[in-house]
Design a protein around this motif. Structure first.
Motif, mmCIF file in Angstrom:
data_model
loop_
_atom_site.group_PDB
_atom_site.id
_atom_site.type_symbol
_atom_site.label_atom_id
_atom_site.label_comp_id
_atom_site.label_asym_id
_atom_site.label_seq_id
_atom_site.Cartn_x
_atom_site.Cartn_y
_atom_site.Cartn_z
ATOM 1 N N LEU A 53 0.631 -1.216 -0.071
ATOM 2 C CA LEU A 53 -0.075 0.025 -0.177
ATOM 3 C C LEU A 53 0.664 1.287 0.071
ATOM 4 C CD1 LEU A 53 -3.030 -0.824 2.416
ATOM 5 C CD2 LEU A 53 -2.876 -1.094 -0.093
ATOM 6 N N ALA A 54 1.999 1.209 0.466
ATOM 7 C CA ALA A 54 2.960 2.258 0.436
ATOM 8 C C ALA A 54 3.643 2.542 -0.765
ATOM 9 C CB ALA A 54 3.757 2.190 1.681
ATOM 10 N N ASP A 55 3.519 1.735 -1.423
ATOM 11 C CA ASP A 55 4.097 1.581 -2.853
ATOM 12 C C ASP A 55 3.962 3.014 -3.707
ATOM 13 O OD1 ASP A 55 5.336 -0.802 -2.017
ATOM 14 O OD2 ASP A 55 4.476 -1.664 -3.949
ATOM 15 N N SER A 56 2.774 3.308 -3.893
ATOM 16 C CA SER A 56 2.292 4.492 -4.672
ATOM 17 C C SER A 56 0.877 4.745 -4.366
ATOM 18 C CB SER A 56 2.513 3.966 -6.216
ATOM 19 O OG SER A 56 1.439 3.119 -6.482
ATOM 20 N N PRO A 57 0.494 5.811 -4.790
ATOM 21 C CA PRO A 57 -0.767 6.460 -4.372
ATOM 22 C C PRO A 57 -1.752 5.575 -5.482
ATOM 23 C CG PRO A 57 0.528 8.421 -4.926
ATOM 24 C CD PRO A 57 1.132 7.146 -4.940
ATOM 25 N N GLU A 58 -1.308 5.223 -6.820
ATOM 26 C CA GLU A 58 -2.148 4.445 -7.501
ATOM 27 C C GLU A 58 -2.308 3.124 -6.907
ATOM 28 O OE1 GLU A 58 -0.541 7.914 -9.467
ATOM 29 O OE2 GLU A 58 0.639 5.990 -8.437
ATOM 30 N N THR A 59 -1.420 2.246 -6.288
ATOM 31 C CA THR A 59 -1.875 1.199 -5.628
ATOM 32 C C THR A 59 -2.894 1.383 -4.701
ATOM 33 O OG1 THR A 59 0.826 0.440 -5.935
ATOM 34 C CG2 THR A 59 -0.520 -0.955 -4.512
ATOM 35 N N LEU A 60 -2.661 2.258 -3.808
ATOM 36 C CA LEU A 60 -3.527 2.692 -2.718
ATOM 37 C C LEU A 60 -5.165 2.516 -3.225
ATOM 38 C CD1 LEU A 60 -4.109 2.723 0.267
ATOM 39 C CD2 LEU A 60 -3.308 5.156 0.360
ATOM 40 N N ILE A 61 -5.201 3.640 -4.252
ATOM 41 C CA ILE A 61 -6.511 3.708 -4.830
ATOM 42 C C ILE A 61 -7.117 2.492 -5.497
ATOM 43 C CG2 ILE A 61 -7.719 5.063 -6.723
ATOM 44 C CD1 ILE A 61 -5.602 7.314 -6.245
ATOM 45 N N THR A 62 -6.369 1.626 -6.038
ATOM 46 C CA THR A 62 -6.792 0.507 -6.503
ATOM 47 C C THR A 62 -7.182 -0.435 -5.543
ATOM 48 O OG1 THR A 62 -5.378 0.680 -8.551
ATOM 49 C CG2 THR A 62 -6.130 -1.540 -8.352
ATOM 50 N N CYS A 63 -6.569 -0.474 -4.424
ATOM 51 C CA CYS A 63 -6.879 -1.249 -3.238
ATOM 52 C C CYS A 63 -8.197 -0.782 -2.868
ATOM 53 C CB CYS A 63 -5.695 -1.191 -2.084
ATOM 54 S SG CYS A 63 -6.214 -2.315 -0.891
ATOM 55 N N PHE A 64 -8.410 0.551 -2.733
ATOM 56 C CA PHE A 64 -9.627 0.933 -2.189
ATOM 57 C C PHE A 64 -10.797 0.608 -3.205
ATOM 58 C CE2 PHE A 64 -7.732 4.808 0.311
ATOM 59 C CZ PHE A 64 -7.584 3.979 1.379
ATOM 60 N N GLU A 65 -10.659 0.638 -4.508
ATOM 61 C CA GLU A 65 -11.740 0.145 -5.351
ATOM 62 C C GLU A 65 -11.841 -1.173 -5.284
ATOM 63 O OE1 GLU A 65 -10.582 3.562 -8.803
ATOM 64 O OE2 GLU A 65 -9.586 1.736 -8.862
ATOM 65 N N TRP A 66 -10.873 -2.074 -4.956
ATOM 66 C CA TRP A 66 -11.208 -3.330 -4.767
ATOM 67 C C TRP A 66 -11.952 -3.666 -3.743
ATOM 68 C CZ3 TRP A 66 -8.780 -5.828 -0.438
ATOM 69 C CH2 TRP A 66 -8.966 -7.237 -0.158
ATOM 70 N N LYS A 98 4.093 10.909 4.518
ATOM 71 C CA LYS A 98 4.118 10.042 3.288
ATOM 72 C C LYS A 98 2.619 9.907 3.019
ATOM 73 C CE LYS A 98 5.563 6.084 0.767
ATOM 74 N NZ LYS A 98 6.708 5.009 0.670
ATOM 75 N N LEU A 99 1.689 9.733 3.924
ATOM 76 C CA LEU A 99 0.278 9.567 3.501
ATOM 77 C C LEU A 99 -0.359 11.047 3.425
ATOM 78 C CD1 LEU A 99 -2.039 7.591 3.926
ATOM 79 C CD2 LEU A 99 -2.560 8.300 6.247
ATOM 80 N N GLN A 100 0.109 12.184 3.898
ATOM 81 C CA GLN A 100 -0.299 13.381 3.306
ATOM 82 C C GLN A 100 0.175 13.682 1.860
ATOM 83 O OE1 GLN A 100 -2.535 15.082 4.716
ATOM 84 N NE2 GLN A 100 -2.481 14.045 6.762
ATOM 85 N N GLU A 101 1.396 12.978 1.519
ATOM 86 C CA GLU A 101 1.998 13.247 0.056
ATOM 87 C C GLU A 101 0.947 12.558 -0.732
ATOM 88 O OE1 GLU A 101 5.707 11.429 -2.102
ATOM 89 O OE2 GLU A 101 6.042 11.964 -0.062
ATOM 90 N N PHE A 102 0.626 11.389 -0.104
ATOM 91 C CA PHE A 102 -0.276 10.432 -1.009
ATOM 92 C C PHE A 102 -1.514 11.154 -1.559
ATOM 93 C CE2 PHE A 102 1.066 5.800 -1.197
ATOM 94 C CZ PHE A 102 2.486 6.165 -1.480
ATOM 95 N N ARG A 103 -2.294 11.809 -0.208
ATOM 96 C CA ARG A 103 -3.468 12.152 -0.492
ATOM 97 C C ARG A 103 -3.505 13.649 -1.174
ATOM 98 N NH1 ARG A 103 -5.536 12.466 5.747
ATOM 99 N NH2 ARG A 103 -7.412 13.149 4.801
ATOM 100 N N ALA A 104 -2.000 14.242 -1.362
ATOM 101 C CA ALA A 104 -2.175 15.703 -2.127
ATOM 102 C C ALA A 104 -1.707 15.186 -3.643
ATOM 103 C CB ALA A 104 -1.178 16.538 -1.560
ATOM 104 N N SER A 105 -1.401 14.018 -4.057
ATOM 105 C CA SER A 105 -0.961 13.467 -4.970
ATOM 106 C C SER A 105 -1.872 13.370 -6.329
ATOM 107 C CB SER A 105 0.077 12.492 -5.068
ATOM 108 O OG SER A 105 -0.670 11.250 -4.825
ATOM 109 N N SER A 106 -3.000 13.133 -5.784
ATOM 110 C CA SER A 106 -4.153 12.755 -6.909
ATOM 111 C C SER A 106 -5.384 13.066 -6.502
ATOM 112 C CB SER A 106 -4.125 11.112 -7.153
ATOM 113 O OG SER A 106 -5.486 10.664 -7.895
ATOM 114 N N PRO A 107 -6.072 13.668 -7.696
ATOM 115 C CA PRO A 107 -7.584 14.199 -7.181
ATOM 116 C C PRO A 107 -8.355 13.086 -6.781
ATOM 117 C CG PRO A 107 -6.786 14.978 -9.193
ATOM 118 C CD PRO A 107 -5.957 14.032 -8.771
ATOM 119 N N LYS A 108 -8.177 11.755 -7.351
ATOM 120 C CA LYS A 108 -9.051 10.741 -6.788
ATOM 121 C C LYS A 108 -8.913 10.487 -5.257
ATOM 122 C CE LYS A 108 -9.209 7.635 -10.817
ATOM 123 N NZ LYS A 108 -9.067 6.444 -11.111
#
Length: 600
Positions: free
Chosen positions: A51-64, A124-134
């Protein structure tokens, strides 16, 4: 004289049954979705540890997780509602059992997510949250997770707790099967001397009988049947309480009550304030009990005399068709959009209306995000059943509005606000009836009924809440709970709440044994807070009109997009103060005074 009997499911008209085919056309389709859920389960492995790899991985996990949640929601809801039609049917017992086990696997499969999120640095979590409108979509959900950081365990511990879920549900499941499928009551003689089988569905109807002998027979027959298994009921409830205490300790909460309230982010002072404020008004409750005794012209008022209307000359038999019309007329202040959806629900088979053999007792609103809401009733052609219809449709329209406005992640509203929409419906319909009724006897009857709603929803549910707090405290302090302990605590609370003018029949001490809500701990206080909030909304809607309706519909559409206390505060009701409860009980006091005047 031929004995009346409960109808089988096949004897109930199809037009009065709900249409669960709107979820799955048949059991084969359910099996396909079950298999789809199982397939989705396996997909979670690719996210674990990443989950800490990238914002995209985290978003895809949430969608799953959202897909998985949608799927199990439909699988479990359909199976359970099918079982509720007739709890004796082995095939739907099996489907429900399978769905329940799958739901535990779903919880277990996603158990790694929260611990991994909490293990990430805040930067890092704040960085992820700011990195993508999704990521903005997940802000409220993430905030809710982060605030519980000290109560979230390691990934392995979370998996173990998730797997414990099935065991934790066992006491409630055992109670439900024993209470709904196995328990049978003897017959009693009704007002005409006709032998009628006592059921949980018709019990309250008998308790409202104008003949005290019928009320007494129903009361004693019901509780003597429960008495035969008193130690089993006690062991089952005790196991449920121990489960609550175990999970609270495991998650580092000071008590089970604080663990339960934290899910809604409700301060414990709200719970304690409710009990304290209700105790302030117990003299008014005792005054109402005294009025009941006087109006019924009884030398002794017993616990089986609590439900009977105190204007016995007035009877209101309300068919289901009449009940639907009364609900529509009473809710017109909520506007055209609300009424249109209400009518759709009443006419398009959202509702399972009548009692049948093996059917789950009581009433509820359920459904899934992708289907419309559903309502289970056990309609009895009484005023109370009409209000039950209004109540459950309040839940259903709350669900409908939230589902329409919110994405699935935020569509489900918290239990703390769940009783607001249902009791607001009851309040508006009662105000409409009090406004339009001219006959003094009917008016007195309606005021009595409204007082009963206060008694049942604020006083009685708060008594239940106090009982739950006491029994959990016993276990948390290392004490034992036997049938005698439960009954002593319960009897003493009845004495406090009902006062000196009522005879505490020994059977009432066992009432705790038949209350299903005690298997969902610290839930019932929300009926009382919800009723108080609903009273505030109803007053605003009737006084202000459209602006208040707009605020209310916005509240209904809020789902869990904010914390429940905040959703109510935005709509103008602050439950962190005792004001809504106190104001509601001042309405109760005024109604007691009004009824005293009408009956003199």
């Amino acid at each position: 004289m031929e004995q009346q009997r409960l109808k089988s499911r096949a004897e109930i008209p199809e037009t009065t049954k709900w249409q669960l085919e709107d979820i799955f056309s048949d059991n084969d389709q359910w099996e396909k979705e079950f298999a789809h859920t199982e397939k989705l389960l396996g997909e979670g492995e690719k996210f674990e540890g990443h989950l800490a790899d990238s914002p995209e991985t985290l978003i895809t996990c949430f969608e799953w997780m959202d897909d998985l949640s949608l799927s199990i929601e439909e699988v479990y809801s359909y199976a359970r509602m099918r079982r509720d039609e007739d709890n004796r049917k082995a095939n739907y017992q099996a489907l429900t059992e399978r769905a329940g086990m799958l739901a535990v696997k779903v919880s277990s499969a996603a158990a790694f997510v929260v611990p991994e999120l909490l293990a990430m640095s805040e930067e890092k979590l704040q960085e992820f949250r700011a990195s993508s409108p999704k990521m903005e979509h997940y802000n409220q959900a993430l905030e809710d997770i982060l605030r519980k950081k000290k109560h979230i365990l390691s990934s392995m511990e979370e998996k173990l707790l998730a797997q414990m879920g099935e065991l934790a549900e066992a006491p409630g499941a055992i109670f439900s099967m024993a209470n709904n499928a196995d328990l049978k009551f003897p017959s009693i003689d009704d007002e005409l001397g006709q032998s009628v089988e006592l059921t949980k569905g018709n019990f309250i109807q008998f308790m409202e009988s104008p003949k005290q002998s019928v009320r007494k027979a129903a009361f004693e027959t019901l509780y003597r049947t429960y008495e035969k298994q008193r130690n089993t009921w006690a062991a089952t409830l005790n196991a449920s309480i121990k489960s609550d205490v175990f999970f609270a300790k495991a998650r580092n909460y000071p008590s089970a009550i604080e663990a339960s309230l934290d899910d809604d982010r409700v301060p414990i002072k709200v719970y304690d304030s409710l009990i304290d404020t209700v105790h302030e008004f117990l003299p008014q409750m005792h005054r109402y009990v005294q009025l009941r005794k006087k109006a019924l012209k009884l030398d002794e008022l017993h616990m089986y005399d609590i439900y009977v209307p105190i204007v016995p000359e007035t009877t209101m038999t309300i068919t289901y068709e009449e009940a639907k019309n009364m609900v529509i007329e009473g809710l017109r202040p909520l506007g055209e959009d609300y009424i249109k959806i209400l009518q759709e629900g009443l006419e398009k088979k959202w509702i399972d209306v009548y009692e049948n053999e093996g059917k789950t007792s009581g009433a509820y609103s359920w459904g899934t995000y992708r289907s419309h809401p559903y309502v289970l009733l056990n309609h009895q052609d009484t005023l109370d059943s009409m209000f039950t219809l209004a109540h459950e449709m309040g839940h259903s329209l709350h669900t409908y509005f939230s589902n329409r406005k919110q994405p699935h992640l935020y569509a489900g509203y918290k239990i703390f606000v769940a009783e607001v929409a249902s009791t607001l419906n009851e309040a508006l319909i009662m105000e409409h009836l009090l406004e339009t009724t001219k006959d003094p006897k009917t008016l007195a009857y309606l005021i009595n009924h409204y007082l009963e709603q206060f008694r049942g929803t604020i006083f009685r549910q708060t008594m239940f809440a106090e009982f739950e707090k006491k029994i959990h405290s016993v276990v948390e302090e290392g004490g034992a709970l036997t049938a005698d302990n439960f009954s002593e605590i319960y009897r003493d609370l009845n004495a406090v709440y009902y006062g000196p003018d009522v005879i505490l029949d020994p059977e009432i001490a066992l009432e705790w044994a038949r209350i299903p809500h005690f298997y969902n701990a610290f839930y019932v206080y929300k009926y009382a807070t919800g009723f108080s909030a609903a009273t505030a909304f109803a007053r605003a809607i009737l006084d202000e009109g459209e602006p208040a309706v707009a605020r209310y519909l916005e509240f209904l559409s809020g789902g869990s997009s904010d914390y429940p206390i905040e959703l109510l505060r935005k709509a103008g009701v602050d439950m962190e103060t005792p004001v809504p409860v106190r104001n509601a009980l001042q309405v109760f006091t005024g109604l007691v005074e009004r009824l005293e005047t009408l009956l003199t």
